[in-house]
Write a protein that holds these residues in place. Structure first.
Motif, PDB file in Angstrom:
ATOM      1  N   VAL A  80      89.490  84.898  68.745  1.00  9.73           N
ATOM      2  CA  VAL A  80      89.499  84.883  70.083  1.00  9.73           C
ATOM      3  C   VAL A  80      88.654  86.112  70.619  1.00  9.73           C
ATOM      4  O   VAL A  80      87.968  86.039  71.646  1.00  9.73           O
ATOM      5  N   LYS A  81      89.272  87.408  69.999  1.00 10.41           N
ATOM      6  CA  LYS A  81      88.135  88.506  70.454  1.00 10.41           C
ATOM      7  C   LYS A  81      86.697  88.390  70.206  1.00 10.41           C
ATOM      8  O   LYS A  81      86.110  88.693  70.993  1.00 10.41           O
ATOM      9  N   ALA A  82      86.250  87.933  69.026  1.00 14.18           N
ATOM     10  CA  ALA A  82      84.890  87.851  68.676  1.00 14.18           C
ATOM     11  C   ALA A  82      84.399  86.678  69.633  1.00 14.18           C
ATOM     12  O   ALA A  82      83.210  86.721  69.984  1.00 14.18           O
ATOM     13  N   ALA A  83      84.978  85.951  70.185  1.00 11.29           N
ATOM     14  CA  ALA A  83      84.573  84.682  71.080  1.00 11.29           C
ATOM     15  C   ALA A  83      84.241  85.379  72.473  1.00 11.29           C
ATOM     16  O   ALA A  83      83.041  85.376  72.998  1.00 11.29           O
ATOM     17  N   LYS A  84      85.102  86.127  72.793  1.00 15.15           N
ATOM     18  CA  LYS A  84      84.834  86.866  73.993  1.00 15.15           C
ATOM     19  C   LYS A  84      83.654  87.738  74.306  1.00 15.15           C
ATOM     20  O   LYS A  84      83.000  87.974  74.979  1.00 15.15           O
TER      21      LYS A  84
END
Length: 425
Positions: A80-84
């Motif tokens: 999720v962090k990498a996606a954002k």
């Protein structure tokens, strides 16, 4: 318009293991979806986001899921962090490209050199290139891959790879000068285009071009063999006058004031205040936000006498230091043409080498500045005064001349010693 998302259970290993082969999505923010692509052996993470300009989704792979191995993979929270971060970077890149030309290392260098060359040409009154022009052309602008890197994607690793590609036979001080020129070019673009570039780019440049990584000490001292004693300085001046009076006066003022050549060549006749036995030395243009002005420097009667003939009958706004220029009238035959101001320190090269050979020394003209600073320290002058007289800072004096400061303070300390034990009668 984006369709309503049907979310899938991809938050845990167990829920992902129960899924069949295919791609599953889950919302993490408005118009941003984290995807999971299930394969035969584990799966990978991807992200998609809706672009209203094109009215479609853009998709990007972001890493391997931790279905089988935890090391080097991403769990759901990390995905999720990498996606954002990936979407933020992509949107920032799109906005940057829409607001102007793509900011690359090449563009940063070209813009910086154009500005430096224009400023140098204005100062000289003729078309010239700055010293950084040849440095960056030789060691940076021949690396096509490095030049093509976008500044919003520049990493510390990119800078380290370029740094390691430098010729290993170069001296450490030469490498430092190259790195400082490149750093100045990148930082100039960062200051000018900061709204289009990542906020942490400054840290990337600072860490990637750290001079401590090139194997030389960050703090250097003036080389001892460049410090001339008073007798040697007099011999140098006499040898300079033996070549040419114009050159002799230039060398005399370099020795008497400790000023840089770039400062002396800007002096006007009115800057020689004969009655007050002092010279007004234009302040250096080194550094940003440098305040224009003059540094008053007292000189001896011998220097004032030498200046008398140089200023007599001349207009106040004429250049103080001039030299003859020659034209070739035949093969190997030259004659004097006209007098003009000194323009470049390179004009000193041949006569300086000649006087060094005649005196039996091997030093650079800057040694006269080194010697002047050390002379002031040895005389017990306050470091603040020495720094002001030579248009530099106390920090720079302490950094480069610490040895001579220690010697001078030791001499002063010795004069304060008094007997503490009374002799027996």
């Amino acid at each position: 318009m984006a369709r309503t998302l049907v979310e899938s259970p991809i938050t845990t290993r167990a829920s992902r293991a129960a899924l069949k082969k295919g791609v599953y999505w889950r919302g993490v923010d408005t118009d941003i979806h984290l995807g999971y692509r299930k394969g035969r052996r584990g799966g990978t993470w991807l992200v998609r986001w809706y672009t209203h300009q094109n009215r479609c989704y853009q998709r990007l792979d972001i890493g391997v899921a931790d279905d089988v191995v935890s090391e080097g993979t991403l769990d759901y929270a990390e995905a999720v962090k990498a996606a954002k971060e990936a979407v933020t970077k992509a949107r920032h890149r799109r906005a940057a490209d829409a607001s102007g030309p793509v900011l690359t290392v090449r563009l940063a260098l070209e813009t910086y050199l154009a500005a430096r060359n224009a400023r140098q040409s204005e100062r000289e009154g003729r078309e010239v290139n700055c010293d950084a022009n040849s440095t960056l052309n030789c060691h940076v602008r021949n690396d096509g891959h490095f030049l093509s890197i976008r500044l919003d994607e520049l990493t510390e690793g990119d800078l380290e790879t370029w740094r390691q590609s430098l010729d290993p036979t170069l001296k450490g001080t030469t490498k430092r000068r190259i790195m400082n020129d490149l750093k100045a070019a990148l930082n100039a673009t960062l200051r000018r285009e900061r709204r289009r570039l990542p906020a942490d780019l400054g840290d990337t440049i600072l860490l990637g071009l750290d001079v401590e990584k090139i194997g030389i000490e960050a703090t250097e001292v003036a080389r001892e063999n460049q410090i001339l004693d008073d007798a040697t300085v007099r011999s140098v001046i006499n040898a300079a006058y033996g070549i040419d009076e114009d050159f002799g006066l230039l060398v005399l003022l370099l020795a008497a004031t400790g000023a840089r050549f770039s400062q002396l060549k800007r002096m006007k006749v009115c800057d020689a205040q004969i009655a007050l036995k002092r010279l007004l030395i234009p302040r250096s243009r080194k550094g940003r936000n440098k305040v224009a002005g003059f540094t008053p420097v007292r000189v001896g009667t011998d220097v004032i006498d030498a200046l008398g003939s140089a200023v007599r009958g001349r207009k106040p706004d004429e250049p103080l230091l001039c030299r003859w220029r020659h034209v070739q009238i035949g093969r190997g035959i030259w004659r004097r043409d006209q007098r003009g101001a000194w323009t470049s320190s390179a004009e000193m090269l041949r006569p300086w080498n000649s006087i060094c050979e005649s005196v039996g020394i091997s030093v650079v003209p800057y040694s006269l500045r080194h010697s002047s600073i050390v002379r002031g320290i040895a005389a017990g002058l306050p470091i603040r005064l020495v720094a002001a007289m030579h248009d530099t800072s106390v920090a720079m004096i302490e950094k480069h001349y610490s040895r001579w400061i220690a010697d001078g303070l030791e001499e002063l300390g010795a004069e304060a010693i008094v007997p503490l034990l009374s002799c027996a009668a």
